[in-house]
Design a protein around this motif. Structure first.
Motif, PDB file in Angstrom:
ATOM      1  N   LYS A   1      38.775 -36.190  15.153  1.00 25.98           N
ATOM      2  CA  LYS A   1      38.420 -37.457  15.784  1.00 25.98           C
ATOM      3  C   LYS A   1      39.513 -38.498  15.651  1.00 25.98           C
ATOM      4  O   LYS A   1      39.541 -39.484  16.399  1.00 25.98           O
ATOM      5  N   SER A   2      40.408 -38.291  14.700  1.00 27.13           N
ATOM      6  CA  SER A   2      41.529 -39.226  14.551  1.00 27.13           C
ATOM      7  C   SER A   2      42.575 -39.034  15.646  1.00 27.13           C
ATOM      8  O   SER A   2      43.443 -39.883  15.836  1.00 27.13           O
ATOM      9  N   LEU A   3      42.507 -37.904  16.343  1.00 30.25           N
ATOM     10  CA  LEU A   3      43.440 -37.652  17.446  1.00 30.25           C
ATOM     11  C   LEU A   3      42.849 -38.239  18.718  1.00 30.25           C
ATOM     12  O   LEU A   3      42.036 -37.620  19.405  1.00 30.25           O
ATOM     13  N   GLU A   4      43.226 -39.473  19.036  1.00 35.18           N
ATOM     14  CA  GLU A   4      42.600 -40.188  20.139  1.00 35.18           C
ATOM     15  C   GLU A   4      42.851 -39.532  21.490  1.00 35.18           C
ATOM     16  O   GLU A   4      42.079 -39.718  22.429  1.00 35.18           O
ATOM     17  N   MET A   5      43.926 -38.772  21.600  1.00 35.72           N
ATOM     18  CA  MET A   5      44.216 -38.167  22.893  1.00 35.72           C
ATOM     19  C   MET A   5      43.274 -37.014  23.217  1.00 35.72           C
ATOM     20  O   MET A   5      43.136 -36.606  24.369  1.00 35.72           O
ATOM     21  N   VAL A   6      42.576 -36.449  22.215  1.00 37.89           N
ATOM     22  CA  VAL A   6      41.694 -35.308  22.426  1.00 37.89           C
ATOM     23  C   VAL A   6      40.276 -35.809  22.680  1.00 37.89           C
ATOM     24  O   VAL A   6      39.658 -36.419  21.811  1.00 37.89           O
TER      25      VAL A   6
ATOM     26  N   LEU B   1      38.759 -21.124  25.770  1.00 32.51           N
ATOM     27  CA  LEU B   1      39.083 -22.434  25.200  1.00 32.51           C
ATOM     28  C   LEU B   1      38.933 -23.478  26.286  1.00 32.51           C
ATOM     29  O   LEU B   1      39.444 -23.309  27.397  1.00 32.51           O
ATOM     30  N   ASP B   2      38.203 -24.566  25.958  1.00 32.38           N
ATOM     31  CA  ASP B   2      38.043 -25.706  26.861  1.00 32.38           C
ATOM     32  C   ASP B   2      38.685 -26.915  26.203  1.00 32.38           C
ATOM     33  O   ASP B   2      38.379 -27.239  25.049  1.00 32.38           O
ATOM     34  N   LEU B   3      39.578 -27.587  26.930  1.00 32.73           N
ATOM     35  CA  LEU B   3      40.326 -28.705  26.361  1.00 32.73           C
ATOM     36  C   LEU B   3      40.356 -29.860  27.352  1.00 32.73           C
ATOM     37  O   LEU B   3      40.604 -29.671  28.543  1.00 32.73           O
ATOM     38  N   SER B   4      40.092 -31.069  26.833  1.00 29.99           N
ATOM     39  CA  SER B   4      40.178 -32.280  27.635  1.00 29.99           C
ATOM     40  C   SER B   4      40.965 -33.325  26.858  1.00 29.99           C
ATOM     41  O   SER B   4      40.684 -33.569  25.679  1.00 29.99           O
ATOM     42  N   LEU B   5      41.964 -33.940  27.539  1.00 32.18           N
ATOM     43  CA  LEU B   5      42.873 -34.865  26.877  1.00 32.18           C
ATOM     44  C   LEU B   5      42.980 -36.179  27.646  1.00 32.18           C
ATOM     45  O   LEU B   5      42.692 -36.248  28.838  1.00 32.18           O
TER      46      LEU B   5
ATOM     47  N   VAL C   1      41.006 -24.975  31.029  1.00 38.92           N
ATOM     48  CA  VAL C   1      40.087 -23.910  30.621  1.00 38.92           C
ATOM     49  C   VAL C   1      40.865 -22.606  30.652  1.00 38.92           C
ATOM     50  O   VAL C   1      41.501 -22.273  31.662  1.00 38.92           O
ATOM     51  N   VAL C   2      40.829 -21.869  29.544  1.00 37.00           N
ATOM     52  CA  VAL C   2      41.538 -20.595  29.435  1.00 37.00           C
ATOM     53  C   VAL C   2      40.543 -19.532  28.972  1.00 37.00           C
ATOM     54  O   VAL C   2      39.756 -19.774  28.042  1.00 37.00           O
ATOM     55  N   ASP C   3      40.566 -18.358  29.603  1.00 41.14           N
ATOM     56  CA  ASP C   3      39.693 -17.252  29.214  1.00 41.14           C
ATOM     57  C   ASP C   3      40.478 -15.951  29.174  1.00 41.14           C
ATOM     58  O   ASP C   3      41.342 -15.700  30.035  1.00 41.14           O
ATOM     59  N   TYR C   4      40.147 -15.128  28.190  1.00 41.36           N
ATOM     60  CA  TYR C   4      40.623 -13.739  28.154  1.00 41.36           C
ATOM     61  C   TYR C   4      39.393 -12.849  28.061  1.00 41.36           C
ATOM     62  O   TYR C   4      38.456 -13.127  27.306  1.00 41.36           O
TER      63      TYR C   4
END
Length: 1010
Positions: free
Chosen positions: A644-649, A713-717, A725-728
């Motif tokens: 939570k300290s990483l404001e960009m995430v 993996l789901d990532l929002s910045l 979104v990445v899937d294998y």
């Protein structure tokens, strides 16, 4: 290797005309808006966040209906000059809801903006329910209505091309209403279906052709079953890909699931909208074929090689001859019109629409019309009971032309008529009659005459809809029951005239009248419970029972021997040939128990578990039931304190799933010993009908099983401005529904068994970014997918076309090594005999001095190495521009076009054969005309089908309100589809069927709201 750009020069005259019109309208609108602002009225104020009270820099403020606007400074202040003290200001800012504020002659307006629903809060439709996107544990791609609108395509599946990772869509035909092939994460079966399951407003539909069959001598294009669904009515599309998402559909989930949700009423006002476009279609490119004199020269060489008299004394005198592509393919119009009315006022919301679509084909005498009506209603009867209805009726009229050659070429496809017809022959003779015969042609017919006089019309009526009741039993506990129907009626009429078609001339006129009626009924009963405990535990449990049945009846008659062509099948009673008469009935049923549990702990740990049991009438008596479980876990790292300290995430989630799905897409009664009653016996000099067994019973027949695991993996910045979104995944299909050959002593040639295994594995990446979000907007989205398909076991099969370690359909053949230039090269080898200079040279791979089947090698792969889509959306004030690029790289096929075959003289030829071997051109690597040792399955005929397409470019403009005061909103746009293709493919289109080419389409459209 040189890259060709498929380009039609005449496109520019249409494009330039429409662009000039659009730009003129834009300039006039801007000029009028500017004139209206003389004198002016200045407004200023401050914009803040309603949640925190902080000022917001960079907020966009626009006077509604005008291109003029302003933005807030670092302190959240703005100042804007408007035409008068009346009207509306529109405030917009990324991450916040857009606000519209009436001026009311105020000179200072301060606004607080509410935080908007982010992509993470987006509601996603899943099987038998919905979820917030941030709570998903499965691999699901979404396509919104905005991504589908304003495109000149007839069906929803065509609109999905390139818009979701892992979804490969290819056109089986460019004909109006033609089918497309869809593969989600590769093909999962050999002989059973590979198409995904479509769920339209809750009703499962399998996208196979519903048309009645054509004549026994050939076939027309089967109509796309989804062509009856109006794309303009679609609100969203969800594509379920992994087992966690698809296992809830059990026996029908192994090929993926596409959920289509149509629009419903919303908002407090009654909204009326009109959308329409009109445009033109044109052949993307012409094949580079020989002209009249060039083909005459080839035919002379071919005749000499076969020791025949040369047919043309002076080939040069023929000149250009007839360009059959110009004669067969023409510019064709396309248009679409829709009116809708909707509202969400009070306890009843509704969406009602009417649509008319008309696409004329670029080939002579082809086209599709569709009339559609939709009525969606939701009525809250009281605080506990809600009634819903989704209903659509569609009428399609498809004027089709042959798109597949069949019956030993008794009926040729549209494109084959081009290939098979010599340019040395004119369309008409000196008396104005169609020319029907010429040198070297077999089964000849004049392409123009046959296309204009063949009569084929497939009429279709489709009623698709459901009624449901949702009752809230207690807080958090509800029950929903649904009754759905899918009723289809298809009729086909074909007639091949005696005078202008080969098969008609052979049989004295050939006709076909056939009907098919399909009744599909669905009942679902779903109980749902949800509860939040101590603001930590979130639980949702769903369970239910569904039942679906389908009955298909059909009847057909195929008469021949007509005394007159003019009435065709309208005078069957006058036919003298013995007609082929057939009728059929087919039924299947599916009963299912299903359940799902969704659990969250502290919004950090996610669990989804599903189970479905399906009982199908299609399988053996001891194997009718199949069981399909799945489980998925998610861990939202962004909820951890150290993140939570990483404001960009904004959001970071990892997930994993494993599950079992199945496949039942085989014909009915495959487990039983089947009889046919078409046999005729002679007993005591009398004709007697009899029956014979045609299928071997297999009571052990059961489901294909696809076991799939997925990690993602789901990532929002950056306040949700960058999303990834990445899937294998790996998917292993066992107990394949596989047709295997049987020994002759069994009395049968083949039977359907469960045997063999198939593996798919790959990676998918979706990226989306809001690069600029203020007055100038720029959104980018891209997807990439790489899938590998391998046969891992053949089981009981002794197939000679499938190979362990390679994908199904792998291309196998001989290696082409050029041409024997002279006799000395022939004498220096022993592998090939009876050959002459100019004949083809093939490699003796195993070096045994013979050329035989053991020298065949794997030449190519019909599946792409990877696929991708890339979209850019730009906006500036009232202007928008969208550019969509899509491609498939690394797939091969054999060139089945006779124009590249130098051994035959019965068709026109590619101009590449002008460089063929002759005594004066002995250094060529192209065989001589009439080559005696031609092998069509060699690397010479291998073609690369890789391509990159500029699939769509769309330019739009929101017309200011002072220009159209009678409308609440107005948008005009110019759209181009299938514009440019970069490829080495020598045919019409690497993404289209070779028998009917795809078209380039330019349309001008308008959207109006009231």
């Amino acid at each position: 290797m040189n890259t060709r750009i498929l380009y039609a020069p005449n496109r520019l005259k249409y494009t330039n005309l429409v662009i000039a019109t659009l730009l003129t309208l834009c300039c006039l609108s801007i000029s009028f808006s500017s004139l209206g602002q003389e004198g002016g009225f200045t407004i200023s104020g401050t914009v803040t966040s309603a949640e925190t009270g902080e000022t917001l820099p960079g907020v966009s403020i626009v006077y509604k209906g005008s291109p003029e606007g302003a933005g807030t400074d670092v302190n959240g202040r703005y100042s804007l000059k408007v035409p008068s003290g009346e009207g509306v200001l529109v405030f917009s800012y990324v991450g916040f809801q857009t606000a519209e504020v009436a001026i009311g002659k105020r000179s200072e307006i301060n606004v607080s903006l509410e935080a908007s629903v982010t992509a993470l809060d987006e509601i996603v439709v899943v099987g038998y329910g919905t979820q917030q996107r941030e709570d998903l544990t499965g691999a699901i791609s979404s396509v919104s209505a905005e991504d589908l609108q304003n495109q000149p395509l007839v069906s929803a599946d065509q609109l999905l091309q390139g818009k979701a990772a892992g979804v490969q869509i290819s056109n089986s035909s460019g004909a109006p209403g033609g089918r497309v092939n869809i593969r989600i994460r590769g093909a999962s079966s050999i002989n059973a279906g590979n198409e995904p399951l479509f769920v339209i407003d809750g009703i499962p539909v399998y996208n196979s052709s519903k048309d009645p069959g054509g004549t026994s001598y050939g076939t027309f294009t089967p109509t796309n079953a989804l062509a009856s669904i109006n794309p303009n009515d679609i609100a969203s599309v969800e594509i379920l890909k992994d087992a966690s998402a698809t296992a809830i559909y059990g026996s029908r989930g192994s090929n993926g699931v596409v959920i289509i949700t149509t629009k419903r009423g919303k908002g407090d006002k009654v909204k009326v909208n009109y959308s329409g476009y009109y445009g033109t279609q044109k052949l993307v490119r012409k094949l580079d074929l020989m002209n009249g004199s060039e083909h005459a020269g080839f035919l002379n060489d071919w005749a000499a090689a076969n020791e025949l008299t040369q047919p043309f004394a002076d080939p040069a005198a023929i000149g250009e001859g007839t360009d059959w592509q110009e004669e067969i393919f023409n510019s064709a119009p396309i248009q679409n019109h829709q009116v809708s009315i909707s509202s969400g006022r009070g306890n009843t919301n509704y969406y009602i629409s009417g649509n008319y679509f008309n696409q004329q084909g670029i080939a002579l005498n082809s086209g599709l019309e569709r009339y559609a009506i939709r009525v969606n209603v939701d009525n809250k009867i009281n605080d506990k009971l809600t009634f819903s209805q989704s209903l659509t009726y569609n009428r399609t009229i498809n004027r089709s032309v042959p798109v597949n050659s069949a019956g030993s070429d008794n009926i040729r496809s549209v494109a084959d008529k081009v290939y098979a017809t010599s340019p040395t022959i004119a369309v008409y003779d000196e008396n104005g009659e169609y020319i029907e015969d010429w040198y070297g042609a077999t089964k000849a017919e004049n392409p123009v005459a046959s296309l204009l006089t063949i009569r084929n019309k497939v009429n279709g009526d489709n009623l698709l809809g459901n009624l449901s009741l949702d009752y809230e039993i207690a807080e958090g506990l509800s029950f929903k029951t649904l009754l759905g129907v899918n009723l289809l009626n298809r009729s086909n009429e074909e007639y091949y005239p005696r005078e202008t078609t080969y098969i008609g001339g052979l049989l004295g006129g050939l006709g076909m009248v056939s009907d098919r009626r399909i009744t599909n009924i669905l009942n679902e009963n779903i109980l749902r419970y949800s509860k939040t405990i101590n603001n930590v535990h979130d639980l949702e449990v769903m369970g239910g029972f569904t039942w679906q049945t389908e009955k298909t009846t059909g009847a057909s008659t195929q008469p021949s021997g007509f005394p007159d062509d003019r009435l065709g099948v309208n005078s069957i009673g006058s036919s003298t040939g013995v007609p082929e008469i057939a009728s059929s009935v087919n039924e299947w049923a599916l009963a299912s128990w299903l359940g799902r549990v969704n659990y969250q702990y502290n919004r950090k740990f996610l669990l989804t578990a599903t189970f479905r049991a399906d009982g199908s009438s299609k399988f053996g008596s001891g194997n009718k039931w199949g069981y399909f479980p799945s489980v998925a876990l998610g861990y939202r790292l962004s909820e951890e304190n150290f993140m939570k300290s990483l404001e960009m995430v904004d959001d970071l989630k990892i997930r994993a799933s494993y599950g079992l799905t199945g496949n039942q897409e085989i014909g009915s009664y495959q487990s039983l010993a089947r009889l046919v009653t078409s046999n005729i016996y002679i007993i005591d000099n009398q004709l007697v009908s009899g029956a014979s067994q045609v299928g071997l019973a297999n009571r052990e027949l059961k489901w294909e099983k696809a076991m799939q695991w997925d990690v993602g993996l789901d990532l929002s910045l950056f306040k949700n401005r960058l999303r990834m979104v990445v899937d294998y995944y790996e998917k292993n299909t066992e107990d394949l529904l596989f047709t295997i050959n049987l020994p002759a002593y069994s009395g049968f040639s083949s039977a359907l068994y469960n045997t063999g295994e198939l593996e798919n594995k790959g990676i998918e990446i979706n990226l989306e970014a809001d690069i600029f979000t203020r007055e100038f907007g720029w959104n980018v989205s891209a997807n990439y997918a790489r899938n590998r398909t391998e046969v891992t076991s053949l089981g009981k099969s002794a197939s000679t076309s499938l190979f362990i370690g390679y994908p199904p359909g792998v291309i196998r053949g001989y290696l082409y090594d050029g041409v024997f230039n002279d006799q000395s090269e022939i004498d220096a080898q022993t592998a090939q005999e009876g050959i002459a200079p100019g004949d083809a040279k093939y490699r003796d791979v195993n070096g045994d001095g013979e050329l035989d089947a053991d020298d065949r090698v794997i030449l190519g792969n019909p599946l792409p190495d990877y696929i991708f889509g890339f979209r850019n959306n730009f906006s500036y004030k009232g202007l928008t521009l969208s550019v969509f690029i899509q491609g498939e790289i690394g797939m091969d096929s054999f060139n089945g076009i006779s124009s590249f075959d130098p051994s035959t003289g019965s068709s026109n030829k590619s101009r590449t054969l002008l460089n063929r071997w002759t005594p004066d051109n002995s250094g060529s690597d192209i065989p001589r005309a009439g080559v005696s040792n031609w092998l069509s399955n060699s690397s010479y005929m291998l073609e690369d089908r890789s391509y990159i397409k500029i699939r769509n470019i769309q330019l739009g403009y929101d017309i200011p309100a002072n220009i159209v005061p009678w409308a609440g909103s107005a948008n005009i746009y110019l759209s181009g589809q299938n514009l440019v293709t970069f490829t080495d493919f020598p045919g019409y289109d690497p993404d289209g069927g070779r028998h009917y080419p795809t078209a380039r389409t330019i349309i001008l459209g308008v959207n109006l709201g009231f």
